[in-house]
Scaffold this motif. Structure first.
Motif, PDB file in Angstrom:
ATOM      1  N   MET A   1       0.843  -1.198   0.000  1.00  0.00           N
ATOM      2  CA  MET A   1       0.000   0.000   0.000  1.00  0.00           C
ATOM      3  C   MET A   1       0.881   1.252   0.000  1.00  0.00           C
ATOM      4  O   MET A   1       1.790   1.384   0.814  1.00  0.00           O
ATOM      5  CB  MET A   1      -0.890   0.012   1.243  1.00  0.00           C
ATOM      6  N   ASN A   2       0.614   2.138  -0.964  1.00  0.00           N
ATOM      7  CA  ASN A   2       1.399   3.366  -1.053  1.00  0.00           C
ATOM      8  C   ASN A   2       0.955   4.370   0.005  1.00  0.00           C
ATOM      9  O   ASN A   2      -0.242   4.596   0.210  1.00  0.00           O
ATOM     10  CB  ASN A   2       1.236   4.007  -2.435  1.00  0.00           C
ATOM     11  N   ARG A   3       1.933   4.959   0.680  1.00  0.00           N
ATOM     12  CA  ARG A   3       1.622   5.991   1.663  1.00  0.00           C
ATOM     13  C   ARG A   3       1.317   7.298   0.952  1.00  0.00           C
ATOM     14  O   ARG A   3       1.937   7.620  -0.066  1.00  0.00           O
ATOM     15  CB  ARG A   3       2.794   6.181   2.616  1.00  0.00           C
ATOM     16  N   LYS A   4       0.369   8.041   1.478  1.00  0.00           N
ATOM     17  CA  LYS A   4       0.015   9.324   0.904  1.00  0.00           C
ATOM     18  C   LYS A   4       1.179  10.282   1.056  1.00  0.00           C
ATOM     19  O   LYS A   4       1.861  10.310   2.076  1.00  0.00           O
ATOM     20  CB  LYS A   4      -1.216   9.888   1.603  1.00  0.00           C
ATOM     21  N   LYS A   5       1.424  11.103   0.023  1.00  0.00           N
ATOM     22  CA  LYS A   5       2.524  12.054   0.065  1.00  0.00           C
ATOM     23  C   LYS A   5       1.994  13.483   0.066  1.00  0.00           C
ATOM     24  O   LYS A   5       0.901  13.772  -0.426  1.00  0.00           O
ATOM     25  CB  LYS A   5       3.470  11.828  -1.117  1.00  0.00           C
ATOM     26  N   TYR A   6       2.824  14.362   0.635  1.00  0.00           N
ATOM     27  CA  TYR A   6       2.441  15.751   0.799  1.00  0.00           C
ATOM     28  C   TYR A   6       3.548  16.661   0.275  1.00  0.00           C
ATOM     29  O   TYR A   6       4.647  16.213  -0.037  1.00  0.00           O
ATOM     30  CB  TYR A   6       2.198  16.065   2.284  1.00  0.00           C
ATOM     31  N   ARG A   7       3.248  17.941   0.222  1.00  0.00           N
ATOM     32  CA  ARG A   7       4.253  18.945  -0.100  1.00  0.00           C
ATOM     33  C   ARG A   7       4.113  20.116   0.871  1.00  0.00           C
ATOM     34  O   ARG A   7       3.059  20.303   1.490  1.00  0.00           O
ATOM     35  CB  ARG A   7       4.090  19.450  -1.540  1.00  0.00           C
ATOM     36  N   TYR A   8       5.181  20.870   1.016  1.00  0.00           N
ATOM     37  CA  TYR A   8       5.159  22.078   1.825  1.00  0.00           C
ATOM     38  C   TYR A   8       4.920  23.287   0.930  1.00  0.00           C
ATOM     39  O   TYR A   8       5.398  23.323  -0.206  1.00  0.00           O
ATOM     40  CB  TYR A   8       6.497  22.290   2.525  1.00  0.00           C
ATOM     41  N   PRO A   9       4.207  24.313   1.403  1.00  0.00           N
ATOM     42  CA  PRO A   9       4.187  25.578   0.661  1.00  0.00           C
ATOM     43  C   PRO A   9       5.591  26.176   0.686  1.00  0.00           C
ATOM     44  O   PRO A   9       6.208  26.290   1.755  1.00  0.00           O
ATOM     45  CB  PRO A   9       3.193  26.445   1.441  1.00  0.00           C
ATOM     46  N   SER A  10       6.098  26.527  -0.469  1.00  0.00           N
ATOM     47  CA  SER A  10       7.497  26.940  -0.600  1.00  0.00           C
ATOM     48  C   SER A  10       7.601  28.410  -0.996  1.00  0.00           C
ATOM     49  O   SER A  10       6.841  28.886  -1.842  1.00  0.00           O
ATOM     50  CB  SER A  10       8.187  26.074  -1.655  1.00  0.00           C
ATOM     51  N   VAL A  11       8.544  29.106  -0.376  1.00  0.00           N
ATOM     52  CA  VAL A  11       8.802  30.507  -0.686  1.00  0.00           C
ATOM     53  C   VAL A  11      10.286  30.665  -0.996  1.00  0.00           C
ATOM     54  O   VAL A  11      11.137  30.270  -0.197  1.00  0.00           O
ATOM     55  CB  VAL A  11       8.412  31.437   0.478  1.00  0.00           C
ATOM     56  N   CYS A  37       6.164  27.731   6.291  1.00  0.00           N
ATOM     57  CA  CYS A  37       6.512  27.476   4.889  1.00  0.00           C
ATOM     58  C   CYS A  37       7.942  26.961   4.791  1.00  0.00           C
ATOM     59  O   CYS A  37       8.721  27.024   5.750  1.00  0.00           O
ATOM     60  CB  CYS A  37       6.363  28.745   4.054  1.00  0.00           C
ATOM     61  N   TYR A  38       8.269  26.449   3.608  1.00  0.00           N
ATOM     62  CA  TYR A  38       9.606  25.924   3.357  1.00  0.00           C
ATOM     63  C   TYR A  38      10.412  26.986   2.609  1.00  0.00           C
ATOM     64  O   TYR A  38       9.997  27.463   1.554  1.00  0.00           O
ATOM     65  CB  TYR A  38       9.534  24.646   2.525  1.00  0.00           C
ATOM     66  N   ALA A  39      11.566  27.363   3.160  1.00  0.00           N
ATOM     67  CA  ALA A  39      12.358  28.455   2.614  1.00  0.00           C
ATOM     68  C   ALA A  39      13.464  27.961   1.701  1.00  0.00           C
ATOM     69  O   ALA A  39      14.232  27.067   2.061  1.00  0.00           O
ATOM     70  CB  ALA A  39      12.969  29.275   3.746  1.00  0.00           C
ATOM     71  N   PHE A  77       9.947  24.138  -6.770  1.00  0.00           N
ATOM     72  CA  PHE A  77       9.243  25.273  -7.375  1.00  0.00           C
ATOM     73  C   PHE A  77       8.457  26.023  -6.312  1.00  0.00           C
ATOM     74  O   PHE A  77       7.705  25.443  -5.538  1.00  0.00           O
ATOM     75  CB  PHE A  77       8.313  24.806  -8.490  1.00  0.00           C
ATOM     76  N   PRO A  78       8.610  27.350  -6.237  1.00  0.00           N
ATOM     77  CA  PRO A  78       7.981  28.120  -5.159  1.00  0.00           C
ATOM     78  C   PRO A  78       6.520  28.456  -5.421  1.00  0.00           C
ATOM     79  O   PRO A  78       6.087  28.609  -6.562  1.00  0.00           O
ATOM     80  CB  PRO A  78       8.823  29.397  -5.127  1.00  0.00           C
ATOM     81  N   TYR A 276       0.397  20.113   2.367  1.00  0.00           N
ATOM     82  CA  TYR A 276      -0.680  20.077   1.397  1.00  0.00           C
ATOM     83  C   TYR A 276      -0.596  18.772   0.611  1.00  0.00           C
ATOM     84  O   TYR A 276       0.490  18.218   0.420  1.00  0.00           O
ATOM     85  CB  TYR A 276      -0.585  21.257   0.426  1.00  0.00           C
ATOM     86  N   ASP A 277      -1.753  18.291   0.172  1.00  0.00           N
ATOM     87  CA  ASP A 277      -1.753  17.063  -0.623  1.00  0.00           C
ATOM     88  C   ASP A 277      -0.901  17.245  -1.868  1.00  0.00           C
ATOM     89  O   ASP A 277      -0.965  18.284  -2.542  1.00  0.00           O
ATOM     90  CB  ASP A 277      -3.170  16.689  -1.048  1.00  0.00           C
ATOM     91  N   LEU A 278      -0.090  16.252  -2.166  1.00  0.00           N
ATOM     92  CA  LEU A 278       0.712  16.283  -3.383  1.00  0.00           C
ATOM     93  C   LEU A 278      -0.162  15.886  -4.562  1.00  0.00           C
ATOM     94  O   LEU A 278      -0.685  14.781  -4.632  1.00  0.00           O
ATOM     95  CB  LEU A 278       1.891  15.310  -3.240  1.00  0.00           C
ATOM     96  N   VAL A 279      -0.331  16.823  -5.476  1.00  0.00           N
ATOM     97  CA  VAL A 279      -1.206  16.590  -6.629  1.00  0.00           C
ATOM     98  C   VAL A 279      -0.389  16.014  -7.771  1.00  0.00           C
ATOM     99  O   VAL A 279       0.658  16.552  -8.124  1.00  0.00           O
ATOM    100  CB  VAL A 279      -1.883  17.902  -7.064  1.00  0.00           C
TER     101      VAL A 279
END
Length: 279
Positions: A1-11, A37-39, A77-78, A276-279
């Motif tokens: 089973m694949n684990r759900k992946k996420y992303r950080y809001p990036s600046v 956020c992720y810098a 990508f920011p 945030y959900d990785l789209v």
């Protein structure tokens, strides 16, 4: 089973160095991190400074600036970009060339021209290049009163001066302008936001005595970029950014760091990195 992946809001912050840790890229990274956020960063210049002022500025090779920006954009990508210290016309061109492929990323531009200590940080010939090329790509430009006086070519000392200067600056080609009123001689400090429709919004805070304002402009522009990255509209992001800076200064007012204008307390209420959900 694949684990759900996420992303950080990036600046991404494109700005100068501050070895004393309160302003520039260091202040930006603290702000971005404190707001969840992720810098990422690209260095534009190496000022030699502390809380008492700027002693000299060493340039970063333009090719190095270009490669820093392109390398980050190719990988992380920011969601928003903050641009700070841009002290030559060549650097303006370098940044614009690097960002040309990504016209839809929101940009917050802090036109760093005068330091808190009063030191002028920008070459005169650069101002025209900034207005002509950087203003059109900025979602919001955030001058203080000294910088507004340079841009509007008029004295800016009162709230009425700010209204006139802000309108003039907006006509130079940017989408919106936040004219910061931190230098007002008044019991309440008022900033004016000139939005995309031409409406003017006031944000006021009570004045209190402190020397700890070093990096407040850098912090504010980075905070606005963070709230944009998290999905807020420009007016909401501007308001939330100003509240964050007010609280960061308030929570640092009785702390001494260095012998000049001390830094803000960026971490008075730090947030976890948002996911945030990785789209």
């Amino acid at each position: 089973m694949n684990r759900k992946k996420y992303r950080y809001p990036s600046v991404l912050t494109i700005a100068g160095f501050d070895g004393s840790g309160g302003a520039g890229i260091q202040g930006d990274i603290k702000t971005i991190s404190a707001l969840g956020c992720y810098a990422t960063s690209a260095l534009t210049a190496l000022p030699i400074q502390n809380t008492q002022g700027v002693r000299t500025i060493y340039p970063i090779p333009y090719q190095a600036v270009n490669e820093q920006i392109e390398t980050i954009l190719d990988d992380i990508f920011p969601d928003a970009i903050k641009i700070g210290m841009v002290h030559t016309a060549e650097l303006v061109s370098t940044i614009l060339d690097a960002l040309a492929r990504y016209p839809h990323v929101p940009v917050v531009f802090d036109p760093v021209m005068v330091a808190t200590s009063g030191d002028k940080l920008i070459e005169d010939k650069t101002i025209a290049a900034i207005v002509e090329r950087l203003f059109p790509i900025a979602a919001v430009v955030t001058p203080n009163m000294d910088e507004a006086a340079i841009l509007a070519e008029m004295p800016v000392r009162t709230l009425d001066d700010m209204r006139l200067a802000g309108a003039k600056i907006r006509q130079l080609g940017c989408r919106s302008v936040l004219l910061k009123g931190g230098h007002l001689d008044a019991p309440r400090l008022t900033s004016l936001y000139f939005d995309e429709a031409g409406d003017v919004h006031e944000f006021s805070f009570d004045r209190f005595e402190t020397n700890n304002t070093h990096g407040s402009g850098c912090t504010l522009s980075s905070a606005i970029a963070c709230f944009i990255a998290q999905g807020r509209n420009l007016l909401e992001a501007v308001g939330a950014g100003q509240e964050y800076v007010h609280q960061a200064i308030l929570h640092s007012r009785d702390v001494q760091v260095g012998h000049g204008n001390g830094p803000l307390n960026h971490f008075f209420n730090p947030l976890e990195l948002k996911k945030y959900d990785l789209v």
